[in-house]
Design a protein around this motif. Structure first.
Motif, short mmCIF file in Angstrom:
data_model
loop_
_atom_site.label_atom_id
_atom_site.label_comp_id
_atom_site.label_asym_id
_atom_site.label_seq_id
_atom_site.Cartn_x
_atom_site.Cartn_y
_atom_site.Cartn_z
N LYS A 185 -0.47 -43.69 70.04
CA LYS A 185 -0.22 -44.31 68.74
C LYS A 185 -0.21 -45.83 68.81
O LYS A 185 -0.59 -46.50 67.85
CB LYS A 185 1.11 -43.83 68.17
N LEU B 214 -1.92 -34.04 75.38
CA LEU B 214 -1.61 -32.91 74.51
C LEU B 214 -0.99 -33.34 73.19
O LEU B 214 -1.13 -32.65 72.19
CB LEU B 214 -0.69 -31.92 75.22
N ALA B 215 -0.30 -34.46 73.17
CA ALA B 215 0.36 -34.89 71.95
C ALA B 215 0.21 -36.39 71.78
O ALA B 215 -0.02 -37.13 72.73
CB ALA B 215 1.83 -34.51 72.00
N GLN B 216 0.34 -36.84 70.53
CA GLN B 216 0.24 -38.26 70.23
C GLN B 216 1.60 -38.92 70.33
O GLN B 216 2.34 -38.99 69.36
CB GLN B 216 -0.32 -38.45 68.82
N GLY B 217 1.91 -39.39 71.51
CA GLY B 217 3.13 -40.18 71.69
C GLY B 217 2.79 -41.65 71.58
O GLY B 217 1.74 -42.04 71.06
N PRO C 73 -6.96 -36.40 70.49
CA PRO C 73 -6.40 -35.90 71.75
C PRO C 73 -6.61 -34.39 71.84
O PRO C 73 -6.66 -33.70 70.83
CB PRO C 73 -4.92 -36.26 71.68
N LEU D 281 -6.29 -25.31 71.54
CA LEU D 281 -4.98 -24.70 71.37
C LEU D 281 -5.09 -23.18 71.28
O LEU D 281 -4.26 -22.45 71.83
CB LEU D 281 -4.29 -25.27 70.14
N GLY E 93 -4.77 -32.03 72.48
CA GLY E 93 -3.72 -31.23 71.87
C GLY E 93 -3.86 -31.07 70.38
O GLY E 93 -3.11 -30.33 69.75
N GLU E 94 -4.83 -31.76 69.78
CA GLU E 94 -5.07 -31.63 68.34
C GLU E 94 -6.37 -30.88 68.04
O GLU E 94 -6.79 -30.80 66.89
CB GLU E 94 -5.11 -33.01 67.69
#
Length: 128
Positions: free
Chosen positions: A83, A76-79, A107, A115, A109-110
């Protein structure tokens, strides 16, 4: 008989967990995509704790003759995983499998459409 050439592959890439049941939603997505796209080989790979690892999955796809591989991060997010770790993995995979074109989708989430779908579901599901 007409056979379908499967030179393209899609790898759904998830984190992984100790609990095998955790992967069930991802396996359901893999099956749904494979059913809707019989011309495409669809696999599921993991960053850690579960098998196959992304590197092993890509190696098998290349061995099976796939020349275009798309990696779809189910994050969902770029952690830090997306990265730092994913670019290192992709660099290594490209060096080992130079004949294969390996690309990466954003991803999930983007992706605005996803969304929006989640937001709509939440709005419709919340008590009134």
């Amino acid at each position: 008989m007409n056979t379908i050439s499967k030179s393209s592959a899609l790898v759904l890439f998830a984190h992984g967990a100790r609990d095998a049941q955790w992967s069930e939603p991802f396996r359901a997505v893999r099956q749904a995509v494979a059913t809707r796209r019989p011309d495409l080989t669809v696999e599921l790979a993991f960053l850690e704790l579960m098998q196959p690892a992304l590197g092993d999955c890509v190696a098998q796809l290349v061995k099976d003759g796939h020349t275009r591989i798309t990696v779809a991060p189910l994050f969902l997010a770029q952690g830090g995983h997306l990265k730092k770790e994913l670019p290192r993995l992709l660099k290594d995979l490209s060096a080992r499998h130079g004949a294969a074109e390996i690309t990466v989708l954003p991803p999930i989430g983007e992706v605005t459409e996803l969304l929006d779908a989640i937001s709509t579901w939440l709005v419709d599901s919340a008590p009134r």
